[in-house]
Write a protein that holds these residues in place. Sequence first.
Motif, PDB file in Angstrom:
ATOM      1  N   TRP A  34       0.855  -1.186   0.000  1.00 17.86           N
ATOM      2  CA  TRP A  34       0.000   0.000   0.000  1.00 17.86           C
ATOM      3  C   TRP A  34       0.890   1.235   0.000  1.00 17.86           C
ATOM      4  N   TYR A  35       0.546   2.167  -0.913  1.00 21.87           N
ATOM      5  CA  TYR A  35       1.265   3.431  -1.027  1.00 21.87           C
ATOM      6  C   TYR A  35       0.288   4.583  -0.866  1.00 21.87           C
ATOM      7  N   ARG A  36       0.843   5.683  -0.418  1.00 22.41           N
ATOM      8  CA  ARG A  36       0.094   6.935  -0.362  1.00 22.41           C
ATOM      9  C   ARG A  36       0.772   7.926  -1.296  1.00 22.41           C
ATOM     10  N   GLN A  37      -0.044   8.667  -2.060  1.00 20.54           N
ATOM     11  CA  GLN A  37       0.488   9.682  -2.963  1.00 20.54           C
ATOM     12  C   GLN A  37      -0.141  11.027  -2.634  1.00 20.54           C
ATOM     13  N   ASP A  38       0.704  12.020  -2.381  1.00 20.14           N
ATOM     14  CA  ASP A  38       0.274  13.388  -2.129  1.00 20.14           C
ATOM     15  C   ASP A  38       0.820  14.276  -3.230  1.00 20.14           C
ATOM     16  N   PRO A  39       0.134  15.380  -3.524  1.00 19.05           N
ATOM     17  CA  PRO A  39       0.596  16.264  -4.600  1.00 19.05           C
ATOM     18  C   PRO A  39       2.044  16.697  -4.398  1.00 19.05           C
ATOM     19  N   GLY A  40       2.841  16.593  -5.458  1.00 16.26           N
ATOM     20  CA  GLY A  40       4.221  17.052  -5.401  1.00 16.26           C
ATOM     21  C   GLY A  40       5.163  16.127  -4.658  1.00 16.26           C
ATOM     22  N   GLN A  41       4.673  14.951  -4.262  1.00 17.00           N
ATOM     23  CA  GLN A  41       5.540  14.011  -3.548  1.00 17.00           C
ATOM     24  C   GLN A  41       5.547  12.670  -4.248  1.00 17.00           C
ATOM     25  N   GLY A  42       6.626  11.935  -4.060  1.00 18.53           N
ATOM     26  CA  GLY A  42       6.669  10.579  -4.583  1.00 18.53           C
ATOM     27  C   GLY A  42       5.798   9.657  -3.755  1.00 18.53           C
ATOM     28  N   LEU A  43       5.511   8.489  -4.300  1.00 18.31           N
ATOM     29  CA  LEU A  43       4.742   7.501  -3.551  1.00 18.31           C
ATOM     30  C   LEU A  43       5.502   7.113  -2.285  1.00 18.31           C
ATOM     31  N   ARG A  44       4.751   6.975  -1.196  1.00 17.42           N
ATOM     32  CA  ARG A  44       5.365   6.567   0.071  1.00 17.42           C
ATOM     33  C   ARG A  44       4.716   5.276   0.536  1.00 17.42           C
ATOM     34  N   LEU A  45       5.533   4.361   1.027  1.00 15.20           N
ATOM     35  CA  LEU A  45       5.076   3.037   1.413  1.00 15.20           C
ATOM     36  C   LEU A  45       4.441   3.070   2.794  1.00 15.20           C
ATOM     37  N   ILE A  46       3.216   2.546   2.896  1.00 17.55           N
ATOM     38  CA  ILE A  46       2.508   2.505   4.168  1.00 17.55           C
ATOM     39  C   ILE A  46       2.743   1.154   4.861  1.00 17.55           C
ATOM     40  N   TYR A  47       2.380   0.089   4.202  1.00 15.69           N
ATOM     41  CA  TYR A  47       2.568  -1.278   4.679  1.00 15.69           C
ATOM     42  C   TYR A  47       2.866  -2.173   3.484  1.00 15.69           C
ATOM     43  N   TYR A  48       3.530  -3.294   3.755  1.00 17.72           N
ATOM     44  CA  TYR A  48       3.687  -4.301   2.731  1.00 17.72           C
ATOM     45  C   TYR A  48       3.647  -5.679   3.360  1.00 17.72           C
ATOM     46  N   SER A  49       3.325  -6.644   2.507  1.00 16.79           N
ATOM     47  CA  SER A  49       3.200  -8.028   2.959  1.00 16.79           C
ATOM     48  C   SER A  49       3.852  -8.924   1.919  1.00 16.79           C
ATOM     49  N   GLN A  50       4.735  -9.798   2.357  1.00 14.43           N
ATOM     50  CA  GLN A  50       5.418 -10.685   1.411  1.00 14.43           C
ATOM     51  C   GLN A  50       4.819 -12.085   1.412  1.00 14.43           C
ATOM     52  N   ILE A  51       3.949 -12.342   2.404  1.00 16.37           N
ATOM     53  CA  ILE A  51       3.367 -13.675   2.510  1.00 16.37           C
ATOM     54  C   ILE A  51       2.096 -13.572   3.339  1.00 16.37           C
ATOM     55  N   VAL A  52       1.205 -14.514   3.171  1.00 14.48           N
ATOM     56  CA  VAL A  52      -0.047 -14.506   3.927  1.00 14.48           C
ATOM     57  C   VAL A  52       0.249 -14.535   5.424  1.00 14.48           C
ATOM     58  N   ASN A  53      -0.568 -13.801   6.176  1.00  9.93           N
ATOM     59  CA  ASN A  53      -0.489 -13.722   7.635  1.00  9.93           C
ATOM     60  C   ASN A  53       0.783 -13.052   8.137  1.00  9.93           C
ATOM     61  N   ASP A  54       1.425 -12.280   7.275  1.00 12.36           N
ATOM     62  CA  ASP A  54       2.618 -11.529   7.682  1.00 12.36           C
ATOM     63  C   ASP A  54       2.638 -10.204   6.953  1.00 12.36           C
ATOM     64  N   PHE A  55       2.992  -9.126   7.667  1.00 10.60           N
ATOM     65  CA  PHE A  55       3.107  -7.831   7.015  1.00 10.60           C
ATOM     66  C   PHE A  55       4.079  -6.965   7.828  1.00 10.60           C
ATOM     67  N   GLN A  56       4.641  -5.966   7.158  1.00  8.05           N
ATOM     68  CA  GLN A  56       5.618  -5.087   7.788  1.00  8.05           C
ATOM     69  C   GLN A  56       5.226  -3.627   7.578  1.00  8.05           C
ATOM     70  N   LYS A  57       5.597  -2.800   8.536  1.00  9.13           N
ATOM     71  CA  LYS A  57       5.371  -1.369   8.393  1.00  9.13           C
ATOM     72  C   LYS A  57       6.311  -0.795   7.333  1.00  9.13           C
ATOM     73  N   GLY A  58       5.756   0.162   6.588  1.00 11.18           N
ATOM     74  CA  GLY A  58       6.581   0.923   5.672  1.00 11.18           C
ATOM     75  C   GLY A  58       7.068   2.190   6.338  1.00 11.18           C
ATOM     76  N   ASP A  59       7.194   3.240   5.538  1.00  9.87           N
ATOM     77  CA  ASP A  59       7.761   4.491   6.041  1.00  9.87           C
ATOM     78  C   ASP A  59       6.758   5.381   6.769  1.00  9.87           C
ATOM     79  N   ILE A  60       5.458   5.173   6.511  1.00 10.19           N
ATOM     80  CA  ILE A  60       4.450   6.072   7.095  1.00 10.19           C
ATOM     81  C   ILE A  60       3.266   5.272   7.629  1.00 10.19           C
ATOM     82  N   ALA A  61       3.518   4.275   8.469  1.00 11.72           N
ATOM     83  CA  ALA A  61       2.470   3.353   8.913  1.00 11.72           C
ATOM     84  C   ALA A  61       1.556   3.924  10.000  1.00 11.72           C
ATOM     85  N   GLU A  62       1.958   4.991  10.665  1.00 17.22           N
ATOM     86  CA  GLU A  62       1.165   5.496  11.791  1.00 17.22           C
ATOM     87  C   GLU A  62      -0.224   5.933  11.336  1.00 17.22           C
ATOM     88  N   GLY A  63      -1.249   5.416  12.051  1.00 14.59           N
ATOM     89  CA  GLY A  63      -2.622   5.767  11.713  1.00 14.59           C
ATOM     90  C   GLY A  63      -3.263   4.826  10.703  1.00 14.59           C
TER      91      GLY A  63
END
Lengths: 112, 111
Positions: A34-63
Amino acid sequence: DGGITQSPKYLFRKEGQNVTLSCEQNLNHDAMYWYRQDPGQGLRLIYYSQIVNDFQKGDIAEGYSVSREKKESFPLTVTSAQKNPTAFYLCASSFRGEQPQHFGDGTRLSIL
Amino acid sequence: KNEVEQSPQNLTAQEGEFITINCSYSVGISALHWLQQHPGGGIVSLFMLSSGKKKHGRLIATINIQEKHSSLHITASHPRDSAVYICAVRSQETSGSRLTFGEGTQLTVNP
């Protein structure tokens, strides 16, 4: 045809409410993002998951929170703790390793 | 300073012109991606590079690992090429398939 489906395309939220954005893929990909895109900024990673039942925080996971109960699905919940949720949200998926990511068409979230 | 910088931020061209978009990065990478974002927001992967040059139709992507620089060229540009072009890199130090993105270059091709 295989692809990634994000729904809804537009979403409105009242302050204080949680909302969940849907992302489904039928590409048999292991990893989802999952990425978030704001005007004038590159995509930022929120969360990612490499396998079922597992996921990791990205750069902006708060909230934000996610789950990965099925390979095909990676829903993102925007909680009331996210103070500035208005943005364009993109979901992506890929095979593990050095592979291109495939993107959905995005969900635009606005606060009423 | 962003790890990935693109130039120019905005580019306007006349139909038929040769277009170059540049991407510089500051970290060691294992791969670089060029993406195209349509006006509606959907993103399509154009190229994934780790060395040399790739060509697809009127699009050409090159990378110079030593100089930490990549270019995306569009030959005989057309109004349908109007989109945001995004450079993204996979750092050698990150796990999984995490990418770091540039801010994008808005291309407008006028008829």
